[in-house]
Design an enzyme around this catalytic site. Structure first.
Site, PDB file in Angstrom:
ATOM      1  N   ASN A  14      44.524  27.526  -9.142  1.00 46.13           N
ATOM      2  CA  ASN A  14      43.703  26.344  -9.418  1.00 46.13           C
ATOM      3  C   ASN A  14      44.577  25.085  -9.268  1.00 46.13           C
ATOM      4  OD1 ASN A  14      42.596  24.123 -10.951  1.00 46.13           O
ATOM      5  ND2 ASN A  14      41.062  25.546 -11.701  1.00 46.13           N
ATOM      6  N   HIS A  17      45.244  20.195 -11.239  1.00 41.01           N
ATOM      7  CA  HIS A  17      46.240  19.302 -11.832  1.00 41.01           C
ATOM      8  C   HIS A  17      47.194  18.667 -10.832  1.00 41.01           C
ATOM      9  CE1 HIS A  17      44.364  19.887 -15.498  1.00 41.01           C
ATOM     10  NE2 HIS A  17      44.712  21.154 -15.637  1.00 41.01           N
ATOM     11  N   HIS A  50      38.042  22.488  -9.194  1.00 44.27           N
ATOM     12  CA  HIS A  50      36.852  22.172  -9.995  1.00 44.27           C
ATOM     13  C   HIS A  50      36.400  20.760  -9.637  1.00 44.27           C
ATOM     14  CE1 HIS A  50      34.984  21.966 -14.325  1.00 44.27           C
ATOM     15  NE2 HIS A  50      34.132  21.647 -13.385  1.00 44.27           N
ATOM     16  N   ARG A  52      34.334  18.041 -10.649  1.00 44.04           N
ATOM     17  CA  ARG A  52      33.607  17.631 -11.848  1.00 44.04           C
ATOM     18  C   ARG A  52      32.661  16.476 -11.523  1.00 44.04           C
ATOM     19  NH1 ARG A  52      36.218  19.524 -16.779  1.00 44.04           N
ATOM     20  NH2 ARG A  52      34.681  18.206 -17.795  1.00 44.04           N
ATOM     21  N   ARG A  56      37.170  13.319 -12.040  1.00 50.65           N
ATOM     22  CA  ARG A  56      38.413  12.842 -12.672  1.00 50.65           C
ATOM     23  C   ARG A  56      39.675  13.314 -11.942  1.00 50.65           C
ATOM     24  NH1 ARG A  56      38.425  16.363 -18.194  1.00 50.65           N
ATOM     25  NH2 ARG A  56      36.438  15.315 -18.470  1.00 50.65           N
ATOM     26  N   GLU A  77      34.703  25.493  -8.443  1.00 53.26           N
ATOM     27  CA  GLU A  77      34.035  25.526  -9.746  1.00 53.26           C
ATOM     28  C   GLU A  77      33.144  24.302  -9.848  1.00 53.26           C
ATOM     29  OE1 GLU A  77      36.921  25.456 -12.826  1.00 53.26           O
ATOM     30  OE2 GLU A  77      37.946  27.220 -12.099  1.00 53.26           O
ATOM     31  N   THR A 108      37.476  22.888 -19.267  1.00 56.89           N
ATOM     32  CA  THR A 108      36.278  23.680 -19.565  1.00 56.89           C
ATOM     33  C   THR A 108      36.472  24.359 -20.923  1.00 56.89           C
ATOM     34  OG1 THR A 108      36.192  24.087 -17.197  1.00 56.89           O
ATOM     35  CG2 THR A 108      34.691  25.361 -18.563  1.00 56.89           C
ATOM     36  N   GLU A 158      33.528  35.672 -14.189  1.00 56.42           N
ATOM     37  CA  GLU A 158      34.906  35.338 -14.554  1.00 56.42           C
ATOM     38  C   GLU A 158      34.960  35.301 -16.078  1.00 56.42           C
ATOM     39  OE1 GLU A 158      36.719  31.901 -12.712  1.00 56.42           O
ATOM     40  OE2 GLU A 158      38.171  31.736 -14.347  1.00 56.42           O
ATOM     41  N   HIS A 195      41.752  31.293 -17.604  1.00 58.61           N
ATOM     42  CA  HIS A 195      41.823  30.186 -18.564  1.00 58.61           C
ATOM     43  C   HIS A 195      42.941  30.414 -19.561  1.00 58.61           C
ATOM     44  CE1 HIS A 195      40.702  26.465 -20.368  1.00 58.61           C
ATOM     45  NE2 HIS A 195      39.736  26.320 -19.475  1.00 58.61           N
TER      46      HIS A 195
END
Ligand code: PXP
Length: 242
Positions: A14, A17, A50, A52, A56, A77, A108, A158, A195
């Site tokens: 992922n 970041h 992801h 969003r 962001r 996602e 999340t 998931e 996660h």
């Protein structure tokens, strides 16, 4: 040849970041598209981002470019909104993972409540599936959530590993994950998880036979600050061996 069940766990990296750092300065760098290439060179089996509603970190530009550059598989996602479905149908990622989304959350916070929202997300799943996009749903490891996902005909679940990763009662949470992974597999769902997983807590999850893929972000991007992304991914890949 080893039994399919005992193959190494796949790693979805992922990259949200990477974009978080870029957005800290509203600059061009670091670029998740370049990061994806390095993650793949390090052994990633897939790239996850992801998108969003508030954009962001990951932007539409990232998803569009990743679609054209990722050589493994692209998992996006998103929440089950009309806006996101339109983007998915235009970009055509290999997989969409439906997640719940709250504006105020840092990340999340829990799985999608499929028991409650099944009817609402059904048309979304139908549209994505018709476009040959595999659909996974991020759920808390609860039997009724797994059964609701199976009824909706998605290809994967998931399992949310956040509670296990928090470390309050990892033994208990592992048993819960194991039980729900078995149930999901029995119901014909591919079992993914993620996660809060990191270099110290991932091996216990790898030991659950039914889990075939993990999505890991924060720990890998954090380690990449010290050792580089390619190496950080390779180190995690080594921990996913069975
Ligand atoms: N899976 C889902 C559905 C997520 O929302 C996230 C966080 O973006 C992850 C996996 C990865 O979590 P982490 O960054 O804690 O590894």
């Amino acid at each position: 040849m080893r039994d399919e069940k005992f193959k190494d766990v796949k790693l979805g990296v992922n990259l949200d970041h990477i974009a978080t750092i870029r957005e800290a300065r509203k600059a061009q760098e670091p670029d998740p598209v370049q990061a994806a290439l390095l993650a793949e060179l390090g052994g990633a089996d897939g790239i996850t981002v992801h998108l969003r509603g508030d954009r962001r970190h990951i932007k539409e530009r990232d998803v569009e470019l990743l679609r054209r550059t990722v050589k493994t598989m692209l998992n996006v996602e998103m929440s089950a909104t009309d806006e996101m479905v339109d983007i998915a149908l235009r970009v055509l990622p290999n997989q969409v993972t439906l997640v719940p989304e709250r504006r105020e959350e840092i990340t999340t916070e829990g799985g999608l409540d499929v028991v409650l929202q099944g009817e609402f997300i059904k048309p979304v799943i139908t549209k994505l599936t018709a476009a040959e996009i595999a659909v996974s749903i991020f759920v808390d490891p609860e039997p009724e959530q797994i059964r609701a996902c199976a009824k909706l005909g998605v290809s994967a679940v998931e399992l949310n590993t956040a509670k296990y990763a928090e470390g309050k009662d990892p033994e208990k949470e592992l048993k819960i994950l194991e039980k729900t992974a078995k149930l999901a597999s029995k119901l014909g769902l591919r079992v993914l998880a993620g996660h809060g997983l990191n270099y110290w807590n991932v091996r216990e999850i790898v030991a659950i036979d039914e889990i075939e893929e993990l999505n890991i972000g924060h720990a890998i991007v954090s380690r990449a600050v010290y050792v580089g992304l390619r190496e950080a991914v390779a180190e995690m890949k080594a921990l996913l061996r069975r």
